[in-house]
Scaffold this active site. Sequence first.
Site, PDB file in Angstrom:
ATOM      1  N   ASP A 182       0.823  -1.216   0.000  1.00 45.15           N
ATOM      2  CA  ASP A 182       0.000   0.000   0.000  1.00 45.15           C
ATOM      3  C   ASP A 182       0.860   1.271   0.000  1.00 45.15           C
ATOM      4  O   ASP A 182       0.346   2.385   0.088  1.00 45.15           O
ATOM      5  CB  ASP A 182      -0.995   0.011   1.169  1.00 45.15           C
ATOM      6  N   ASP A 241       6.775   6.091  21.118  1.00 46.51           N
ATOM      7  CA  ASP A 241       6.699   7.549  21.089  1.00 46.51           C
ATOM      8  C   ASP A 241       5.419   7.934  21.818  1.00 46.51           C
ATOM      9  O   ASP A 241       4.332   7.467  21.466  1.00 46.51           O
ATOM     10  CB  ASP A 241       6.636   8.012  19.625  1.00 46.51           C
ATOM     11  N   GLU A 245      11.722  14.822  24.645  1.00 46.47           N
ATOM     12  CA  GLU A 245      12.068  15.837  23.647  1.00 46.47           C
ATOM     13  C   GLU A 245      11.747  17.186  24.279  1.00 46.47           C
ATOM     14  O   GLU A 245      10.610  17.450  24.661  1.00 46.47           O
ATOM     15  CB  GLU A 245      11.247  15.649  22.367  1.00 46.47           C
ATOM     16  N   ASP A 284      12.390  15.010  12.080  1.00 43.91           N
ATOM     17  CA  ASP A 284      12.104  16.448  11.957  1.00 43.91           C
ATOM     18  C   ASP A 284      13.270  17.227  11.344  1.00 43.91           C
ATOM     19  O   ASP A 284      13.193  18.444  11.191  1.00 43.91           O
ATOM     20  CB  ASP A 284      11.843  17.066  13.344  1.00 43.91           C
TER      21      ASP A 284
HETATM   22  O1  ISL Z   1      10.340  20.101  13.720  1.00 41.36           O
HETATM   23  C1  ISL Z   1      10.587  21.100  14.332  1.00 41.36           C
HETATM   24  C2  ISL Z   1      11.595  21.977  13.833  1.00 41.36           C
HETATM   25  O2  ISL Z   1      11.312  22.294  12.551  1.00 41.36           O
HETATM   26  C3  ISL Z   1       9.943  21.495  15.562  1.00 41.36           C
HETATM   27  O3  ISL Z   1       9.294  22.681  15.543  1.00 41.36           O
HETATM   28  C4  ISL Z   1       9.054  20.379  16.036  1.00 41.36           C
HETATM   29  O4  ISL Z   1       7.752  20.615  15.701  1.00 41.36           O
HETATM   30  C5  ISL Z   1       9.252  20.289  17.493  1.00 41.36           C
HETATM   31  O5  ISL Z   1      10.567  19.904  17.653  1.00 41.36           O
HETATM   32  C6  ISL Z   1       8.334  19.276  18.144  1.00 41.36           C
HETATM   33  O6  ISL Z   1       8.427  18.049  17.503  1.00 41.36           O
HETATM   34  C7  ISL Z   1       7.611  16.995  17.912  1.00 41.36           C
HETATM   35  O7  ISL Z   1       6.255  17.373  18.102  1.00 41.36           O
HETATM   36  C8  ISL Z   1       5.534  17.776  16.943  1.00 41.36           C
HETATM   37  C9  ISL Z   1       5.714  16.821  15.760  1.00 41.36           C
HETATM   38  O8  ISL Z   1       5.240  17.430  14.597  1.00 41.36           O
HETATM   39  C10 ISL Z   1       7.156  16.434  15.569  1.00 41.36           C
HETATM   40  O9  ISL Z   1       7.261  15.489  14.538  1.00 41.36           O
HETATM   41  C11 ISL Z   1       7.648  15.894  16.873  1.00 41.36           C
HETATM   42  O10 ISL Z   1       8.955  15.385  16.799  1.00 41.36           O
HETATM   43  C12 ISL Z   1       4.097  17.825  17.357  1.00 41.36           C
HETATM   44  O11 ISL Z   1       3.713  16.607  17.939  1.00 41.36           O
HETATM   45 CA    CA Z   2       1.861  -1.211   4.307  1.00 38.50          CA
END
Ligand code: ISL
Ligand code: CA
Length: 554
Positions: free
Chosen positions: A35, A108, A256, A326
């Site tokens: 998929d 996560d 994080e 990210d």
């Molecule tokens: O990715 C970033 C830098 O460009 C950050 O702004 C990021 O959104 C931040 O580090 C938080 O990240 C985490 O929470 C977010 C999610 O979009 C990210 O993938 C995650 O790692 C919201 O849940």
């Molecule tokens: Ca799959």
Amino acid sequence: MPKSRSTPLTDSSDWWKNALIYQIYPRSFQDSNGDGIGDIAGIISRLDYLADLGVDALWLSPIYPSPDHDFGYDIANYTDVDPKFGTLAEFDQLVSAAAERNIKIIMDLVINHTSDQHEWFLKSKVGDPEFKDFYIWQDQPNNWTSFFMGSAWTYAPERKQYYLHLFDPHQPDLNYHNPKVIQAVQQVMHFWLDRQVAGFRCDVINVLYKTSLADGKKQIALTGIEHYQSQPGLHPILQEFRSKVWEPASAFIVGETVMVDLKQAKELSDSQRHELDTIFYFDHLEVDRRVSRYVPKAFSASKLLETITKWQTGLDYPSLYLENHDQPRIVSHYGYDGPDAKLRQRSAKMLAVFELTQRGIPYVFQGQEIGMTNYPWDNLEQIQDVESHNIFQLATKKLHIPKSLAWKWIKIASRDNARTPMQWGSAAGAANTGFTTGMPWLPINPNHTEINVADQLNDPDSVWNFYKQLIQLRKTSPTLQNGEFKPVYSNRQLMIYERILNDERWTVLLNFSKHSVVPPQAHLRGEIVITNCNRKVLLEPMELKPYEALVLKV
Ligand code: ISL
Ligand code: CA
């Protein structure tokens, strides 16, 4: 210069203190059913590969049911697996198949916010008494702005009120002033710990607790942050999680922590405080960025050494990473991804040495171990990440930055650079580099014919084999694991640091540039233990080749 620090002694229950953690972004790792989306069965089929590399634990980016506005970081049900990834039964199989290979699973945990499709939010939105205060509601929005740009408040006509979302409007923030939320989140953690997961990577954990909802000081980005980033009210919540849930299950917890400074990081993760085991900081990936990680400026190895030294000497157990879902690919960021393949591989190996010779817990993001690079994007339409689209809007519409310039920034920094499918390759030339038999959800990097797992497994000189050897070396070297970290010398291109344990001293020399550099000759002493240039002997005088990494031991 800060006081040096060596890693505290470990006992055997603290498996993570000398572990190598591998991050999987499940959507892009391995598809098993055509998929175009990676899945749990795909991960199971690659466990031998991961064991061979020397991985001790897998951190899985979210696999819970999600409408995917933020690809899994908007969770609609904390206690299930999204059908696109498989079933809970398959998840249990993954845990046991991994355990057979001595690999642990880390989930996560995204508990700052849920999806707007989560049952809690659907009920909160209509004022259900049990869930009414699960989220943060106000009659009028304040001036806070979201991490994904624009106001952090969205109006819900059902309730005739606004709700807070620090990220996308589809990601409403939970209310940590409500003890029922804290209870509910603990139930979620128990659910997964009962399924034998070894710990959690806690998403944006240092913004959970909002001290007040007063207007924030006006800023280009993140107005309001002083009211919720690393607040005093966060600590009792983490201490409760730790004593009630994490400690009894011996769970490993990495948080994080966005915009974190050293003082805050210590308050969250110093061993004797019994909160988090370790944290992710960010500034080591931003020495060549200004204001936001999207706006480039010149790189300096001195600045990078200064930044890592702060964390290396300040934290009990620093988390070491150069990539995640990210961030752009590190070879395209601090390395070289131009046409010279040899130089590209050498830079990938130099960066491996940089990460794996620091003290702390190293994480390898899928594809990093083969030196994957950024995708050669042609236009914004190819990119799916919500953050890239929002940044582009903000830059061009609000800040009136020319479109061509904004696009240049997005192209190098977009989160989708890390999210293109894993390049497995195959001697038989399988379609889509062995990632899927169908249509991949994001395009596969055209360089998969040159950069792929299958070729690298067979090449003793490959980036993959270099990672494997380094991981082994780290496992067998007390100095690399526990030795004190000492910065020694740096300039714009070059850094030198030492790792010292008892009377053993390792010197790490790294050239971060595409030019040769001459290091202070006094540091060229000892026996060569790591080289990415097949260097056999030290010459005198000697220069380091472009992107050369050299580790010497006396
Ligand atoms: O990715 C970033 C830098 O460009 C950050 O702004 C990021 O959104 C931040 O580090 C938080 O990240 C985490 O929470 C977010 C999610 O979009 C990210 O993938 C995650 O790692 C919201 O849940
Ligand atoms: Ca799959």
